[in-house]
Motif scaffolding. Sequence first.
Motif, short mmCIF file in Angstrom:
data_model
loop_
_atom_site.label_atom_id
_atom_site.label_comp_id
_atom_site.label_asym_id
_atom_site.label_seq_id
_atom_site.Cartn_x
_atom_site.Cartn_y
_atom_site.Cartn_z
N ALA A 143 -14.98 -32.28 1.21
CA ALA A 143 -13.67 -32.79 0.81
C ALA A 143 -13.73 -33.21 -0.66
CB ALA A 143 -13.26 -33.96 1.69
N PRO A 144 -12.91 -32.63 -1.52
CA PRO A 144 -13.01 -32.95 -2.95
C PRO A 144 -12.48 -34.32 -3.33
CG PRO A 144 -11.22 -31.38 -2.56
CD PRO A 144 -11.95 -31.55 -1.25
N GLY A 145 -11.63 -34.91 -2.50
CA GLY A 145 -11.09 -36.22 -2.82
C GLY A 145 -10.18 -36.20 -4.03
N ARG A 179 -12.71 -28.89 -7.59
CA ARG A 179 -12.04 -28.91 -6.29
C ARG A 179 -12.28 -27.61 -5.55
NH1 ARG A 179 -7.50 -26.66 -5.06
NH2 ARG A 179 -6.81 -26.53 -7.23
N VAL A 180 -12.19 -26.49 -6.26
CA VAL A 180 -12.44 -25.19 -5.65
C VAL A 180 -13.88 -25.10 -5.16
CG1 VAL A 180 -12.61 -22.71 -6.10
CG2 VAL A 180 -10.65 -24.00 -6.96
N LEU A 181 -14.83 -25.47 -6.01
CA LEU A 181 -16.25 -25.39 -5.64
C LEU A 181 -16.54 -26.23 -4.41
CD1 LEU A 181 -19.22 -24.70 -6.08
CD2 LEU A 181 -19.32 -26.53 -7.80
N MET A 182 -16.09 -27.47 -4.40
CA MET A 182 -16.38 -28.35 -3.27
C MET A 182 -15.69 -27.86 -2.01
SD MET A 182 -16.18 -32.02 -5.27
CE MET A 182 -16.75 -32.99 -3.87
N SER A 183 -14.48 -27.35 -2.13
CA SER A 183 -13.75 -26.89 -0.96
C SER A 183 -14.42 -25.69 -0.31
CB SER A 183 -12.30 -26.54 -1.34
OG SER A 183 -11.60 -27.68 -1.79
N VAL A 184 -14.85 -24.71 -1.11
CA VAL A 184 -15.46 -23.52 -0.51
C VAL A 184 -16.83 -23.84 0.08
CG1 VAL A 184 -14.22 -21.98 -2.07
CG2 VAL A 184 -16.55 -22.70 -2.65
N GLY A 235 -24.08 -35.33 1.06
CA GLY A 235 -24.36 -36.53 1.84
C GLY A 235 -25.56 -37.32 1.37
N ALA A 236 -26.17 -36.90 0.26
CA ALA A 236 -27.37 -37.61 -0.22
C ALA A 236 -27.03 -38.59 -1.32
CB ALA A 236 -28.39 -36.59 -0.74
N HIS A 237 -25.95 -39.37 -1.13
CA HIS A 237 -25.52 -40.30 -2.17
C HIS A 237 -26.41 -41.52 -2.20
CE1 HIS A 237 -21.96 -37.83 -2.54
NE2 HIS A 237 -21.77 -37.94 -1.24
N ASP A 238 -26.55 -42.06 -3.43
CA ASP A 238 -27.37 -43.29 -3.58
C ASP A 238 -26.65 -44.47 -2.96
OD1 ASP A 238 -29.26 -41.85 -4.90
OD2 ASP A 238 -28.47 -42.29 -6.90
N LEU A 289 -22.62 -36.36 -6.41
CA LEU A 289 -21.24 -36.75 -6.66
C LEU A 289 -20.83 -37.97 -5.83
CD1 LEU A 289 -19.37 -33.32 -6.80
CD2 LEU A 289 -19.76 -34.91 -8.70
N THR A 290 -20.12 -38.88 -6.47
CA THR A 290 -19.58 -40.05 -5.79
C THR A 290 -18.21 -39.71 -5.22
OG1 THR A 290 -20.70 -41.50 -7.38
CG2 THR A 290 -18.91 -42.47 -6.07
N PRO A 291 -18.04 -39.69 -3.89
CA PRO A 291 -16.74 -39.32 -3.32
C PRO A 291 -15.71 -40.43 -3.50
CG PRO A 291 -18.25 -39.99 -1.58
CD PRO A 291 -19.05 -40.01 -2.86
N VAL A 292 -14.50 -40.04 -3.86
CA VAL A 292 -13.38 -40.99 -4.01
C VAL A 292 -12.23 -40.42 -3.19
CG1 VAL A 292 -11.87 -42.22 -5.60
CG2 VAL A 292 -14.19 -41.57 -6.33
#
Length: 259
Positions: free
Chosen positions: A89-91, A80-85, A256-259, A19-22
């Motif tokens: 940070a879902p952004g 958002r729920v999945l990333m938060s638990v 944390g393994a973003h390209d 996922l690309t964080p925004v």
Amino acid sequence: MTDADTGWLGRWRDVLSKLTPVADATDRSQLLARMLAPDGKVKILAFVNAHAMNMVAQQPCFCRDLLNTDFLLRDGSGMRVLMSVCGQAPGLNMNGTDFIPELLNTCKGKTVALWGTQLPYLEAAQRNLELQAGVRCVSVLDGFLPTEAYCDALKTAQPDVVILGMGMPKQEKVAVALAELASRSCLVVCGGAILDFLGGKVDRAPALFRRLGLEWLYRLVLEPRRLFKRYVLGNPLFLFRTAWFRSRVGRCAFFGAHD
């Protein structure tokens, strides 16, 4: 972690890592600039929501296509729920129905291909985009053709931006095939129902539903037969899988393994 290395747990972990964080509006603007940069590369933009994660759990090929994208954005309150638990940070909620028109509004003068949905909504989407965004549509095809037809159209039209409105998992499969062929800068967008929205086939939910993260409920009321399985059955299944994933994989280990 053995169970997470294979099977759907591992696929969920891989998608979340991609996922690309925004984080904020500045990130959003920088993301738009990167997507449209004329760097000679083909880039794929896709979105992941709760329905997509259920499909990832069931379809390894779909997961591989998502992992071959360049920008993978979280869409909806389920993610958002999945990333938060899981401690991430879902952004911002980067749902395609809002973000894709914003992207197209920055494409004035560019050439665009619209491949998806069907007549007359496809033609209406073309008229609306050319009028409102100032783009030039160089190819318009419905979303029910074989992959080869879109590959041939890409070679002929050579658009700057391709909007695919075919639904998952077909559009992601087509996007990967297009990326393997293109030899110039091009952004391929997996847009789901975006052409239906732009063409007037489907109405957006009222602002209150969108603010509360309940646009899915509004769509379910409008199309109960088509969306019953996705939402009434799929949402509880997604929440069950979220709890199971959290208990087996843990927090933060896969991010944390973003390209």
